[in-house]
Motif scaffolding. Structure first.
Motif, PDB file in Angstrom:
ATOM      1  N   HIS A   8       0.822  -1.204   0.000  1.00  0.00           N
ATOM      2  CA  HIS A   8       0.000   0.000   0.000  1.00  0.00           C
ATOM      3  C   HIS A   8       0.859   1.259   0.000  1.00  0.00           C
ATOM      4  N   LEU A   9       0.493   2.155  -0.872  1.00  0.00           N
ATOM      5  CA  LEU A   9       1.132   3.455  -0.990  1.00  0.00           C
ATOM      6  C   LEU A   9       0.221   4.501  -0.373  1.00  0.00           C
ATOM      7  N   ILE A  10       0.797   5.344   0.495  1.00  0.00           N
ATOM      8  CA  ILE A  10       0.082   6.497   1.043  1.00  0.00           C
ATOM      9  C   ILE A  10       0.837   7.737   0.584  1.00  0.00           C
ATOM     10  N   ALA A  11       0.177   8.577  -0.195  1.00  0.00           N
ATOM     11  CA  ALA A  11       0.808   9.798  -0.707  1.00  0.00           C
ATOM     12  C   ALA A  11       0.138  11.012  -0.067  1.00  0.00           C
ATOM     13  N   GLU A  12       0.947  11.903   0.469  1.00  0.00           N
ATOM     14  CA  GLU A  12       0.435  13.104   1.131  1.00  0.00           C
ATOM     15  C   GLU A  12       1.220  14.321   0.663  1.00  0.00           C
ATOM     16  N   LYS A  13       0.608  15.067  -0.242  1.00  0.00           N
ATOM     17  CA  LYS A  13       1.189  16.312  -0.760  1.00  0.00           C
ATOM     18  C   LYS A  13       2.625  16.088  -1.245  1.00  0.00           C
ATOM     19  N   GLY A  14       2.796  15.064  -2.092  1.00  0.00           N
ATOM     20  CA  GLY A  14       4.082  14.810  -2.726  1.00  0.00           C
ATOM     21  C   GLY A  14       5.053  13.961  -1.938  1.00  0.00           C
ATOM     22  N   VAL A  15       4.702  13.623  -0.702  1.00  0.00           N
ATOM     23  CA  VAL A  15       5.559  12.767   0.129  1.00  0.00           C
ATOM     24  C   VAL A  15       4.842  11.435   0.324  1.00  0.00           C
ATOM     25  N   ALA A  16       5.591  10.330   0.326  1.00  0.00           N
ATOM     26  CA  ALA A  16       4.975   9.009   0.289  1.00  0.00           C
ATOM     27  C   ALA A  16       5.492   8.098   1.386  1.00  0.00           C
ATOM     28  N   ALA A  17       4.631   7.156   1.755  1.00  0.00           N
ATOM     29  CA  ALA A  17       5.009   6.034   2.609  1.00  0.00           C
ATOM     30  C   ALA A  17       4.516   4.763   1.953  1.00  0.00           C
ATOM     31  N   LEU A  18       5.253   3.696   2.143  1.00  0.00           N
ATOM     32  CA  LEU A  18       4.833   2.368   1.699  1.00  0.00           C
ATOM     33  C   LEU A  18       4.528   1.528   2.918  1.00  0.00           C
ATOM     34  N   VAL A  19       3.435   0.781   2.867  1.00  0.00           N
ATOM     35  CA  VAL A  19       3.085  -0.150   3.942  1.00  0.00           C
ATOM     36  C   VAL A  19       3.248  -1.564   3.402  1.00  0.00           C
ATOM     37  N   ASP A  20       4.240  -2.267   3.942  1.00  0.00           N
ATOM     38  CA  ASP A  20       4.701  -3.581   3.499  1.00  0.00           C
ATOM     39  C   ASP A  20       5.381  -3.468   2.132  1.00  0.00           C
ATOM     40  N   THR A  21       6.173  -4.480   1.808  1.00  0.00           N
ATOM     41  CA  THR A  21       7.048  -4.361   0.638  1.00  0.00           C
ATOM     42  C   THR A  21       6.965  -5.528  -0.323  1.00  0.00           C
TER      43      THR A  21
ATOM     44  N   VAL B   8      10.054   9.286  -0.965  1.00  0.00           N
ATOM     45  CA  VAL B   8       9.523   8.215  -0.110  1.00  0.00           C
ATOM     46  C   VAL B   8      10.142   8.398   1.272  1.00  0.00           C
ATOM     47  N   ALA B   9       9.315   8.823   2.223  1.00  0.00           N
ATOM     48  CA  ALA B   9       9.812   9.160   3.557  1.00  0.00           C
ATOM     49  C   ALA B   9       9.880   7.956   4.480  1.00  0.00           C
ATOM     50  N   TYR B  10       8.946   6.998   4.280  1.00  0.00           N
ATOM     51  CA  TYR B  10       8.874   5.853   5.193  1.00  0.00           C
ATOM     52  C   TYR B  10       8.588   4.575   4.419  1.00  0.00           C
ATOM     53  N   VAL B  11       9.228   3.506   4.840  1.00  0.00           N
ATOM     54  CA  VAL B  11       8.856   2.143   4.464  1.00  0.00           C
ATOM     55  C   VAL B  11       8.399   1.487   5.757  1.00  0.00           C
ATOM     56  N   ILE B  12       7.111   1.175   5.838  1.00  0.00           N
ATOM     57  CA  ILE B  12       6.491   0.682   7.063  1.00  0.00           C
ATOM     58  C   ILE B  12       6.215  -0.804   6.914  1.00  0.00           C
ATOM     59  N   LEU B  13       6.606  -1.579   7.905  1.00  0.00           N
ATOM     60  CA  LEU B  13       6.315  -3.014   7.920  1.00  0.00           C
ATOM     61  C   LEU B  13       5.260  -3.298   8.983  1.00  0.00           C
TER      62      LEU B  13
ATOM     63  N   GLN C 215      17.452   0.577  -0.405  1.00  0.00           N
ATOM     64  CA  GLN C 215      18.461   0.941  -1.389  1.00  0.00           C
ATOM     65  C   GLN C 215      17.894   1.883  -2.452  1.00  0.00           C
ATOM     66  N   PHE C 216      16.647   1.632  -2.874  1.00  0.00           N
ATOM     67  CA  PHE C 216      16.029   2.456  -3.908  1.00  0.00           C
ATOM     68  C   PHE C 216      15.604   3.823  -3.392  1.00  0.00           C
ATOM     69  N   PHE C 217      15.226   3.912  -2.103  1.00  0.00           N
ATOM     70  CA  PHE C 217      14.639   5.134  -1.550  1.00  0.00           C
ATOM     71  C   PHE C 217      15.598   5.715  -0.513  1.00  0.00           C
ATOM     72  N   PRO C 218      16.497   6.598  -0.929  1.00  0.00           N
ATOM     73  CA  PRO C 218      17.632   6.989  -0.092  1.00  0.00           C
ATOM     74  C   PRO C 218      17.263   7.781   1.154  1.00  0.00           C
ATOM     75  N   ASN C 219      16.103   8.427   1.161  1.00  0.00           N
ATOM     76  CA  ASN C 219      15.713   9.238   2.314  1.00  0.00           C
ATOM     77  C   ASN C 219      14.728   8.540   3.244  1.00  0.00           C
ATOM     78  N   ALA C 220      14.381   7.307   2.920  1.00  0.00           N
ATOM     79  CA  ALA C 220      13.345   6.609   3.690  1.00  0.00           C
ATOM     80  C   ALA C 220      13.886   6.084   5.014  1.00  0.00           C
ATOM     81  N   LYS C 221      13.010   6.099   6.010  1.00  0.00           N
ATOM     82  CA  LYS C 221      13.227   5.394   7.256  1.00  0.00           C
ATOM     83  C   LYS C 221      12.371   4.125   7.247  1.00  0.00           C
ATOM     84  N   LEU C 222      12.914   3.049   7.788  1.00  0.00           N
ATOM     85  CA  LEU C 222      12.155   1.810   7.931  1.00  0.00           C
ATOM     86  C   LEU C 222      11.487   1.823   9.294  1.00  0.00           C
ATOM     87  N   VAL C 223      10.168   1.696   9.319  1.00  0.00           N
ATOM     88  CA  VAL C 223       9.406   1.737  10.569  1.00  0.00           C
ATOM     89  C   VAL C 223       8.869   0.342  10.835  1.00  0.00           C
ATOM     90  N   VAL C 224       9.186  -0.201  12.025  1.00  0.00           N
ATOM     91  CA  VAL C 224       8.895  -1.603  12.302  1.00  0.00           C
ATOM     92  C   VAL C 224       8.639  -1.782  13.795  1.00  0.00           C
TER      93      VAL C 224
END
Length: 322
Positions: free
Chosen positions: A29-42, A65-70, A86-95
């Protein structure tokens, strides 16, 4: 590469097909908020190129992509996390805190999966899983929040399927991203807009008491929708919550009845689960041929039976009626 199936919903939410075994089995799942994104599960490592292509189509840069959420660290949900980072250099992994160390050092996670699948099959299904820099990992304990460009995402500790499981409440859409806590619902089983939902009791941390509690906790927020990893958005949540409670109890009863059946337990429990789900699907109004239903359910039935056997073997206390 061709784009995976993408389903767009309101509030900037999209489901990207993880292309895991078959279409519409697992959603990212992709959540996009005013140009910034998070992914839920990968999904798995093989899912990530499709995610990148989907983001390009939506004009979302990798850097945004600000967050990759598991939701949890089972590999159909988290196997692509290292490639995403590796693909999303600014993302934090939230777990979940119980899963963070396994993302930083996945040796035990990989070894456990290889013991089940064998090395060759593991690599075919999941690809390569590499460590993630601990400095990029954010632990999300119960009732913690992250801010997605002004959009609040609340994390709830929701065991039952796994002890390292979070569900994420999105206040903007008044919906939950539930991983496996709110069950499995394949779109092929929808009848006149009504979904069919059943629990996942897969190895090795199934806990029926915790599962009931987690479902009730989700429902206490009165959510509009649940976004399941398997597969994406469902409504009718009050009805489905009651059905999940009933089916969890039915799964436990089936397991308890087979507790003394020795080496035959796997086949006995599997057959009873199949009959249970076929009966419920018939009452639901599903008109699919039985062979198609079996093709959709075979893997879940096998894993659910294995999880119930593991649950039975943990303690004699679990033979008591719950």
């Amino acid at each position: 590469m061709s784009l995976p199936l993408i389903t767009d919903y309101e509030y900037g939410i999209s489901a990207i097909d993880a292309q895991f075994h078959r279409p519409r089995r697992a959603a990212i799942h992709l959540i996009a908020e005013k140009g910034v994104a998070a992914l839920v599960d990968t999904g798995t490592s093989f899912s990530v190129p499709g995610v990148v292509a989907a983001l390009e189509q939506k004009n979302i840069a990798a850097e945004d992509v600000a967050y990759v959420i598991l939701t949890h660290i089972h590999l159909d949900h988290a196997g692509g996390a290292s490639q995403c980072m590796q693909f999303f250099p600014n993302a934090k992994l939230v777990v979940h805190p119980r899963g963070a160390s396994h993302m930083a050092n996945p040796i035990r996670l990989v070894a456990g999966a290889m013991s089940v699948y064998g090395e060759a099959e593991f690599k075919r299904v999941y690809g390569e899983i590499i460590p993630i820099n601990i400095e990029r990992i954010v632990e999300a304990p119960d009732e913690s929040r992250i801010n997605l460009n002004g959009r609040s995402l609340l994390f709830l500790d929701t065991p039952g399927h796994a002890r390292h499981h979070n569900c994420i409440y999105d206040e903007r859409s008044q919906s939950f991203f539930t991983g496996d806590t709110f069950g499995v619902s394949y779109r092929e089983f929808d009848v006149n807009g009504k979904e069919f939902v059943f629990p996942t009791t897969s190895p090795v941390q199934f806990d029926p008491v915790a599962a009931h509690t987690s479902i009730d906790r989700i429902m206490s927020y009165k959510p509009r929708y649940a976004y399941l990893t398997h597969y994406s958005r469902i409504g009718n949540l009050a009805c489905h919550a009651q059905s999940l409670h009933d089916l969890i109890d039915a799964h436990v009863t089936i397991a308890q009845r087979a507790k003394d059946d020795g080496v035959e337990r796997q086949s006995i429990i599997s057959e009873a689960l199949r009959n249970l789900l076929l009966q419920n699907l018939s009452e639901h109004g599903c008109q699919l041929p039985r062979n198609e239903i079996n093709d959709l359910l075979n893997t879940d039935i096998r894993l659910n039976a294995q999880g119930l056997i593991h649950w039975l073997d943990q303690s004699p206390e679990r033979f008591k009626q719950l």
